[in-house]
Motif scaffolding. Structure first.
Motif, PDB file in Angstrom:
ATOM      1  N   UNK A   1       0.830  -1.199   0.000  1.00 36.25           N
ATOM      2  CA  UNK A   1       0.000   0.000   0.000  1.00 36.25           C
ATOM      3  C   UNK A   1       0.868   1.255   0.000  1.00 36.25           C
ATOM      4  N   UNK A   2       1.891   1.275   0.854  1.00 36.20           N
ATOM      5  CA  UNK A   2       2.771   2.444   0.945  1.00 36.20           C
ATOM      6  C   UNK A   2       3.515   2.691  -0.366  1.00 36.20           C
ATOM      7  N   UNK A   3       4.013   1.618  -0.995  1.00 38.04           N
ATOM      8  CA  UNK A   3       4.752   1.756  -2.254  1.00 38.04           C
ATOM      9  C   UNK A   3       3.838   2.248  -3.366  1.00 38.04           C
ATOM     10  N   UNK A   4       2.632   1.693  -3.465  1.00 38.05           N
ATOM     11  CA  UNK A   4       1.683   2.114  -4.497  1.00 38.05           C
ATOM     12  C   UNK A   4       1.277   3.572  -4.304  1.00 38.05           C
ATOM     13  N   UNK A   5       1.004   3.966  -3.081  1.00 36.31           N
ATOM     14  CA  UNK A   5       0.578   5.343  -2.831  1.00 36.31           C
ATOM     15  C   UNK A   5       1.712   6.332  -3.072  1.00 36.31           C
ATOM     16  N   UNK A   6       2.942   5.927  -2.779  1.00 36.82           N
ATOM     17  CA  UNK A   6       4.088   6.786  -3.087  1.00 36.82           C
ATOM     18  C   UNK A   6       4.196   6.986  -4.594  1.00 36.82           C
ATOM     19  N   UNK A   7       4.031   5.896  -5.348  1.00 41.49           N
ATOM     20  CA  UNK A   7       4.067   6.012  -6.803  1.00 41.49           C
ATOM     21  C   UNK A   7       2.945   6.881  -7.337  1.00 41.49           C
ATOM     22  N   UNK A   8       1.737   6.700  -6.793  1.00 44.20           N
ATOM     23  CA  UNK A   8       0.600   7.508  -7.231  1.00 44.20           C
ATOM     24  C   UNK A   8       0.825   8.985  -6.922  1.00 44.20           C
ATOM     25  N   UNK A   9       1.423   9.275  -5.765  1.00 51.98           N
ATOM     26  CA  UNK A   9       1.703  10.660  -5.389  1.00 51.98           C
ATOM     27  C   UNK A   9       2.681  11.306  -6.365  1.00 51.98           C
ATOM     28  N   UNK A  10       3.644  10.541  -6.839  1.00 52.38           N
ATOM     29  CA  UNK A  10       4.593  11.064  -7.827  1.00 52.38           C
ATOM     30  C   UNK A  10       3.895  11.334  -9.158  1.00 52.38           C
ATOM     31  N   UNK A  11       3.007  10.446  -9.556  1.00 48.26           N
ATOM     32  CA  UNK A  11       2.343  10.591 -10.853  1.00 48.26           C
ATOM     33  C   UNK A  11       1.414  11.800 -10.877  1.00 48.26           C
ATOM     34  N   UNK A  12       0.647  12.000  -9.807  1.00 52.35           N
ATOM     35  CA  UNK A  12      -0.314  13.109  -9.811  1.00 52.35           C
ATOM     36  C   UNK A  12       0.297  14.413  -9.310  1.00 52.35           C
ATOM     37  N   UNK A  13       1.594  14.399  -9.005  1.00 50.37           N
ATOM     38  CA  UNK A  13       2.271  15.642  -8.655  1.00 50.37           C
ATOM     39  C   UNK A  13       2.200  16.048  -7.205  1.00 50.37           C
ATOM     40  N   UNK A  14       1.758  15.142  -6.336  1.00 50.08           N
ATOM     41  CA  UNK A  14       1.732  15.467  -4.909  1.00 50.08           C
ATOM     42  C   UNK A  14       3.133  15.471  -4.308  1.00 50.08           C
ATOM     43  N   UNK A  15       4.034  14.707  -4.931  1.00 52.47           N
ATOM     44  CA  UNK A  15       5.445  14.703  -4.549  1.00 52.47           C
ATOM     45  C   UNK A  15       6.248  15.054  -5.790  1.00 52.47           C
ATOM     46  N   UNK A  16       7.158  15.993  -5.678  1.00 56.95           N
ATOM     47  CA  UNK A  16       7.945  16.430  -6.827  1.00 56.95           C
ATOM     48  C   UNK A  16       9.413  16.071  -6.618  1.00 56.95           C
ATOM     49  N   UNK A  17      10.047  15.609  -7.688  1.00 54.48           N
ATOM     50  CA  UNK A  17      11.471  15.326  -7.639  1.00 54.48           C
ATOM     51  C   UNK A  17      12.260  16.625  -7.767  1.00 54.48           C
ATOM     52  N   UNK A  18      13.453  16.687  -7.164  1.00 56.05           N
ATOM     53  CA  UNK A  18      14.268  17.898  -7.312  1.00 56.05           C
ATOM     54  C   UNK A  18      14.623  18.127  -8.778  1.00 56.05           C
ATOM     55  N   UNK A  19      14.670  19.381  -9.160  1.00 58.48           N
ATOM     56  CA  UNK A  19      14.997  19.738 -10.545  1.00 58.48           C
ATOM     57  C   UNK A  19      16.464  19.453 -10.800  1.00 58.48           C
ATOM     58  N   UNK A  20      16.738  18.742 -11.891  1.00 56.74           N
ATOM     59  CA  UNK A  20      18.121  18.417 -12.242  1.00 56.74           C
ATOM     60  C   UNK A  20      18.867  19.674 -12.692  1.00 56.74           C
ATOM     61  N   UNK A  21      20.024  19.903 -12.143  1.00 53.94           N
ATOM     62  CA  UNK A  21      20.808  21.069 -12.515  1.00 53.94           C
ATOM     63  C   UNK A  21      21.664  20.757 -13.747  1.00 53.94           C
ATOM     64  N   UNK A  22      21.691  21.689 -14.672  1.00 53.87           N
ATOM     65  CA  UNK A  22      22.486  21.480 -15.871  1.00 53.87           C
ATOM     66  C   UNK A  22      23.966  21.690 -15.554  1.00 53.87           C
TER      67      UNK A  22
END
Length: 293
Positions: A270-291
């Motif tokens: 449940x925790x893994x699926x909800x973490x993935x869902x949060x990433x997909x719908x934008x509730x959790x954002x990854x840090x922006x990659x620096x060029x």
């Protein structure tokens, strides 16, 4: 706690409760007859929508896409969940239901050529991992039909994913309440004959009838009203966060009222699926990659 937060919790409790009601009603009524009653009762609950002239005009103008949404967002997935409830417990099904955002994103990328962000790709990977954890946990469930039941849930969530993408492209501007009523009404029409052909031969208990009534009125009709109220007042981003609460309530209701066991692997999956869902719908954002440079 704000009024909208309370409404969100009520919505999650209702949709989490739908798995409980199905678990009670399906063994006696059968999947198709029970779901036909569910969407029929929901149609009656939402029928005041027809008092609005705009809604009637929209149904006449968009009846074909509304029919397709009725099949792919209600009739087919509801029946698949109904079948799965014969062999899986309510909490397990509620967790698998949370994979819907993964299929929505995957279909958007493959079929509609919508590019996936890094976060969405990671979310899809986590979703697959979470389902794998749940499937490994299902090995403790007895019965030759368990794999087919899990596959049925996957068909349901894929169907939801298609319906979400299809609606965005073919029902632009149609009032959400019109879509809710019309999709339930068309689902009722589609399931009417199959339901009549699969009516139970044995007497149905009052408990099963009450569960079906609760499923249609509370978990479908009233729940849709609350859902679209949230969309109208605080936006779809807030409303879609109900995805993260439904599995929690599904497990709670199953444990409290049906004595279902909540395993460690269920909680991890449940925790893994909800973490993935949060990433997909934008509730959790990854840090922006620096060029570089």
């Amino acid at each position: 706690m704000s009024r909208h937060t309370v409404e969100l919790l009520i919505l999650a409790a209702l949709w989490g409760g739908s798995f409980l009601f199905m678990r009670v009603a399906v063994p006696e009524l059968g999947p198709i007859a029970m779901i036909a009653l569910r969407v029929g009762i929901a149609s009656l609950t939402l029928s005041p929508v027809l008092l609005d002239e705009r809604a009637r005009t929209e149904i006449r103008a968009y009846w074909k896409p509304l029919l397709i949404v009725g099949i792919t967002n209600s009739a087919l997935p509801f029946c698949m969940f109904g079948y799965s409830m014969l062999y899986l417990n309510a909490g397990f099904d509620a967790i698998l239901n949370a994979t819907t955002p993964f299929w929505t994103a995957a279909i958007a990328a493959v079929w509609f050529r919508t590019p996936l962000s890094r976060a969405a790709i990671l979310g899809l990977v986590l979703g697959i991992a979470g389902v794998g954890i749940l499937v490994s946990d299902s090995l403790s469930l007895h019965g030759a039909h368990v794999p087919a039941a899990i596959a049925a849930v996957m068909v349901a969530t894929i169907s939801y994913g298609f319906a979400g993408n299809y609606s965005k492209r073919n029902l632009v501007g149609v009032k959400p309440t019109t879509v809710a009523f019309a999709s339930m009404a068309f689902a009722t029409l589609v399931l009417a004959l199959p339901a009549l052909a699969t009516l139970p031969s044995a007497a149905v208990s009052m408990q099963a009838w009450l569960a079906t009534l609760g499923l249609g009125v509370l978990c479908t009709g009233i729940a849709y009203v609350i859902y679209f109220r949230l969309i109208a007042h605080v936006g779809p981003a807030f409303a879609v966060s109900v995805t993260f609460l439904v599995p929690v309530f599904g497990m709670i209701w199953g444990a409290l009222f049906l004595g279902e066991k909540v395993t460690l692997l269920m909680l991890v999956g449940c925790a893994v699926i909800l973490l993935g869902a949060a990433l997909i719908v934008g509730k959790i954002r990854l840090p922006v990659a620096r060029s570089a440079g």
